[in-house]
Structures are given as C-alpha cells and as structure tokens.
Write a protein that holds these residues in place. Structure first.
Motif, PDB file in Angstrom:
ATOM      1  N   PRO A   1      46.370  43.520  48.333  1.00  0.00           N
ATOM      2  CA  PRO A   1      46.915  44.879  48.450  1.00  0.00           C
ATOM      3  C   PRO A   1      46.075  45.721  49.410  1.00  0.00           C
ATOM      4  N   GLU A   2      46.716  46.678  50.076  1.00  0.00           N
ATOM      5  CA  GLU A   2      46.022  47.562  51.010  1.00  0.00           C
ATOM      6  C   GLU A   2      45.241  48.643  50.276  1.00  0.00           C
ATOM      7  N   THR A   3      45.824  49.152  49.216  1.00  0.00           N
ATOM      8  CA  THR A   3      45.195  50.250  48.482  1.00  0.00           C
ATOM      9  C   THR A   3      43.969  49.759  47.707  1.00  0.00           C
ATOM     10  N   GLY A   4      42.871  50.484  47.865  1.00  0.00           N
ATOM     11  CA  GLY A   4      41.647  50.134  47.154  1.00  0.00           C
ATOM     12  C   GLY A   4      41.019  48.845  47.612  1.00  0.00           C
TER      13      GLY A   4
ATOM     14  N   ALA B   1      36.849  42.306  43.553  1.00  0.00           N
ATOM     15  CA  ALA B   1      37.625  41.172  44.059  1.00  0.00           C
ATOM     16  C   ALA B   1      38.544  40.629  42.971  1.00  0.00           C
ATOM     17  N   ALA B   2      38.029  40.575  41.758  1.00  0.00           N
ATOM     18  CA  ALA B   2      38.854  40.091  40.641  1.00  0.00           C
ATOM     19  C   ALA B   2      40.032  41.017  40.403  1.00  0.00           C
ATOM     20  N   ALA B   3      39.805  42.331  40.553  1.00  0.00           N
ATOM     21  CA  ALA B   3      40.893  43.291  40.364  1.00  0.00           C
ATOM     22  C   ALA B   3      41.945  43.150  41.462  1.00  0.00           C
ATOM     23  N   LEU B   4      41.500  42.916  42.692  1.00  0.00           N
ATOM     24  CA  LEU B   4      42.444  42.755  43.805  1.00  0.00           C
ATOM     25  C   LEU B   4      43.250  41.468  43.683  1.00  0.00           C
ATOM     26  N   CYS B   5      42.640  40.423  43.106  1.00  0.00           N
ATOM     27  CA  CYS B   5      43.280  39.102  43.070  1.00  0.00           C
ATOM     28  C   CYS B   5      43.835  38.747  41.689  1.00  0.00           C
ATOM     29  N   THR B   6      44.017  39.757  40.823  1.00  0.00           N
ATOM     30  CA  THR B   6      44.471  39.495  39.457  1.00  0.00           C
ATOM     31  C   THR B   6      45.786  38.730  39.439  1.00  0.00           C
ATOM     32  N   LEU B   7      46.716  39.140  40.290  1.00  0.00           N
ATOM     33  CA  LEU B   7      48.043  38.517  40.268  1.00  0.00           C
ATOM     34  C   LEU B   7      48.059  37.151  40.937  1.00  0.00           C
ATOM     35  N   LEU B   8      47.050  36.860  41.721  1.00  0.00           N
ATOM     36  CA  LEU B   8      47.047  35.582  42.447  1.00  0.00           C
ATOM     37  C   LEU B   8      46.546  34.441  41.564  1.00  0.00           C
ATOM     38  N   ALA B   9      45.576  34.711  40.728  1.00  0.00           N
ATOM     39  CA  ALA B   9      45.042  33.707  39.787  1.00  0.00           C
ATOM     40  C   ALA B   9      44.551  32.451  40.489  1.00  0.00           C
ATOM     41  N   VAL B  10      43.914  32.646  41.639  1.00  0.00           N
ATOM     42  CA  VAL B  10      43.334  31.518  42.380  1.00  0.00           C
ATOM     43  C   VAL B  10      41.836  31.811  42.536  1.00  0.00           C
ATOM     44  N   PRO B  11      40.956  31.108  41.821  1.00  0.00           N
ATOM     45  CA  PRO B  11      39.521  31.401  41.861  1.00  0.00           C
ATOM     46  C   PRO B  11      38.930  31.361  43.276  1.00  0.00           C
ATOM     47  N   ALA B  12      39.391  30.418  44.103  1.00  0.00           N
ATOM     48  CA  ALA B  12      38.833  30.304  45.454  1.00  0.00           C
ATOM     49  C   ALA B  12      39.107  31.561  46.270  1.00  0.00           C
TER      50      ALA B  12
END
Length: 459
Positions: free
Chosen positions: A174-177, A311-322
């Motif tokens: 996401p762009e925001t935040g 980073a975890a907050a930005l990638c919450t929906l992706l669920a890909v640790p890498a």
C-alpha cells in the motif's frame, strides 16, 4: 803580468725548448682563463636576463591567489616564443641565440605547476605537521566512499528483490503509511527543495562552460621536468584541498562577490550553474552520510524491531514471510535515507553532524519520515558540536576527487575571476609559464662557439 778571465753565458738548445714550452703553457693557461671568464660573463648575462623575465610575474594572480606565473602572452592573449626572446634581449642577453628547450604552463601535466605552488603555500602557512596529522583521516574517507558504493548496490539489490517477490505473488504494498514509497517519492524530488535552509536561497549565477580550460583546447608546453618536479601523493592532494578551501568560496561562506557564489562546488561538480553544482555536491555528501546512518541502524535492535513491525502491518494481507523480511529491510534503508536528508539540513545551515551515529545523535523518527518534503514538514537539522561541518565534508570530497580535474577547474575559476574582477580580459591559465629551460648559443673570439642552458621555475 795578469791574465784576464772571460766568462761567457750560454743557453743550450734544451733550455731554450723548455723556456718556449713554459711560455706556451703560461699563455695557454691565460687564454683558457680568458675564455672561461668570457663564458662566465655570458652565463651571468643569461641568468640575470632569465631572472628578470620571470620577475615580470602576473601581479594580480599573486595578489588574489598567492600564485607565481609569467604571462607568456604579455597581455595579448596569444603565446609566442618570440615574446620571451625579446624580453631576454631587453634585459641584456641579446648578443646570443636563444631557443626554448623545455617549458611548462600552469595547466600542463595535470596542472602540476599549480598543484606544487598550492601545496608549498599551505605548507609554509600552516606547517607540514598539521597536515600530516590530518592525513590519518584520509583512509577513513576512502573507506566511506567505498562503503557508499557498496551500500548503493545493496539498496538496489534489496529493492529489486522486493519488487520481484511482489511480482511473483501478483501483489503490491500500500502507498499510505509506506516508508519505502515515501523514500521513493523523496528521491524523485529535487534534492535542494528537501534540504535547503528556509532563510537561504540558491544562487542562479552561471559561467560559460565552453570557455573553461577543462573543456576548451589548451596551449601546451613540452619537455620533461622530472629532475625538478615535486612528486605528488596523498599529502599533496590534502594540501591542494586546503588551498582551495582557503581561496575559493562555498555555500556556507558569508561573502560571495565573484563570478559564481559556490566556487568550491563548481570545482567539485563542474556544471555551468551554481544550482547544478550545489545539487551535485549535496548528492555526494548524501551518499557519504548514508554510510554511517545505515551502519548504525543495522545495530539498533529497537529501530529494527520498529521497522519489522511496520513491515508486518504493510504485508498483513500478503502472508508471505519473505516479502515481510524484504519490506523490513527496505524500511531500514528508507529510514537511513531520511536521516541523511536531515544531516544535510544541518550541514547547509552551518551546523555539524557526527561522523558516526548513536542513539542520542539520531534525528529522525520513523513516523516523521512520512512527512519529509510535505507541507507538514517542519523538521530542522540539529547541531552536534563534536561533529563535522559542511566545510569538512568539502575537504573530504576534494581529497577523494581526481586531483587533475579539481586543479583544472580551479584554474578555470581563477581565469573567470581575474577577467571579471581585475579586468584581465586576456588572462588564460594555459598561457601562464611556471618553469622554463632555455638553450643559449653565443660566439666568443676567434670563432669559438659556446652553448649552455639556463633554467628557472617558480616554487
């Protein structure tokens, strides 16, 4: 009856020959001494004439820049060997034939004549011991330059890896935040708009770049001077940089009354305008500042944890640790870049920044990174009294730059200033003689021909 004794004096043929040889020997010695005396007179005439010619040095060049050089054009803007021969004749060496055996102008051989005089000036003014103490820092400067290149590659690799991972999963952050997107936006913005002090404006002065000696065709000398030239090295480069900082203006200086305002920045950047040169120098300092900032942030566990949480907050929906790991690394890089911008704000307003960062000297919070360069941005750089100033970073850049390029651009600045300020419209650095050797031929009595060389050089 007494007999008279008659004594007759006789000289044998042997004694006669000895006497003739003795007279001939004495006459030969007298003739040899007479010829040698005539040679000495001719040499003295040539030496005196040569010293008198070189005493006609360019006065304005000495007054303004503490440099000695003979204007080989004699205020015509065009060099000719005949000019020098006429002056030699004027000063009493006209009864000889002269030929320039070797000659060096200020711009020849990597501007070695100029560099030698600049180094000698600083050595005489401040002493060599102070410069030698500073020489110990040059290895650190070189390491920082190498690390800046290494980190730039690492940053690009990290960005490429993150984009590749996102493409494989057909997703995007996401762009925001997003600090990574924020850093990308900052890198696309004109850097001076991000770091300039609010109370200062950028000079818009320009030079005619095509008329500068590093771009035009130059007059060149000939002949080697390895027997009299001073060898360069790290100390020589350091001395040259010190000379340039003393004789040329920079952005943080109070007075600017020459062809351009940012002369040191021109010497480093080589662009036509003050704005372009300041921008080029600021970008170089940005790369150098990124090194200690990124090095420190990698050692701070709290900052790394904050980056990982974001980073975890930005990638919450992706669920890909890498992807989360790559995003965390990208956030650290973006944070270090933002801190480097803050350091530049400090330097440009005349403050100092520490060479190595610590928790206490770190300026930028991660949340403030999002507002850099926006209307909400009101952050100004701090001052660290134990840190390095803008001038000290210029010293570092001058040392790391190619010596020949720096010297040639400095001579270009000297040309422009002497033309504009001193009215020396004919002045050209590549017509200024720094050393010369002349071969002279004279005719003594009874057809004796004598040939000798006379050398003179400024040091």
């Amino acid at each position: 009856m007494q007999r008279e004794t008659v004594c007759r004096g006789e000289v044998t043929a042997y004694l006669s020959l000895i006497f003739i040889l003795l007279i001939t020997f004495i006459g030969g010695i007298m003739e040899s001494a007479s010829i040698q005396l005539a040679k000495n007179y001719r040499r003295a005439d040539a030496n005196r004439a040569m010293e008198s010619v070189f005493a006609e040095y360019q006065k304005e060049l000495l007054d303004e820049y503490d440099l000695f050089a003979l204007d080989g054009s004699y205020e015509t803007g065009s060099y000719g060997e005949q000019n020098i021969q006429e002056r030699l004749s004027y000063y009493g060496a006209g009864n000889m034939e002269h030929k320039v055996e070797r000659i060096q102008f200020l711009t020849d051989r990597g501007c070695s004549g100029f560099c030698e005089q600049a180094a000698a000036y600083i050595e005489h003014r401040y002493g060599i011991d102070i410069m030698k103490d500073m020489l110990g820092m040059t290895s650190v400067w070189g390491q920082q330059e190498d690390q800046a290149k290494e980190y730039a590659r690492e940053e690009q690799d990290s960005q490429d890896y993150l984009e590749e991972m996102l493409a494989e999963n057909e997703s995007e952050l996401p762009e925001t935040g997003n600090p990574i997107a924020c850093a990308d936006r900052l890198k696309q913005s004109p850097i001076l708009t991000l770091v300039m002090p609010k109370d200062k404006t950028v000079s818009e002065k320009r030079v005619n770049g095509q008329d500068m000696p590093d771009r035009r065709s130059k007059n060149t000398g000939y002949g080697e001077f390895a027997d009299v030239a001073v060898q360069g090295g790290n100390l020589s480069s350091l001395l040259l940089g010190e000379y340039l900082l003393e004789h040329f203006s920079a952005f943080t200086d109070d007075e600017h009354a020459k062809t351009v305002d940012y002369e040191v920045e021109y010497i480093l950047g080589g662009k036509d305008s003050d704005r372009e040169n300041l921008e080029a120098v600021v970008k170089k300092i940005l790369n150098l500042r990124f090194v200690p900032n990124y090095a420190y942030i990698q050692t701070d566990s709290e900052m790394k944890a904050e980056a990982e949480a974001m980073a975890a907050a930005l990638c919450t929906l992706l669920a890909v640790p890498a992807i989360t790991e790559a995003a965390a690394q990208g956030i650290l890089l973006a944070w270090a870049y933002g801190e480097s911008l803050m350091d530049l704000r400090s330097l440009l307003k005349g403050s100092k920044v520490p060479l190595v960062k610590s928790k206490e000297s770190w300026q930028l919070q991660l949340s403030k990174l999002m507002t850099l360069g926006t209307d909400e941005d009101c952050s100004e750089g701090r001052d660290d009294t134990d840190g390095l100033s803008y001038e000290e970073y210029l010293r570092m850049l001058l040392f790391l730059a190619k010596k020949e390029t720096v010297a040639l651009r400095a001579l270009g600045m000297i040309e422009q200033n002497l033309r504009m300020i001193c009215g020396q419209t004919y002045f050209r650095a590549d017509l200024c003689i720094s050393r010369m050797e002349m071969q002279s031929t004279c005719h003594l009595r009874r057809g004796i021909r004598y040939q000798f060389k006379t050398y003179y050089g400024y040091r």
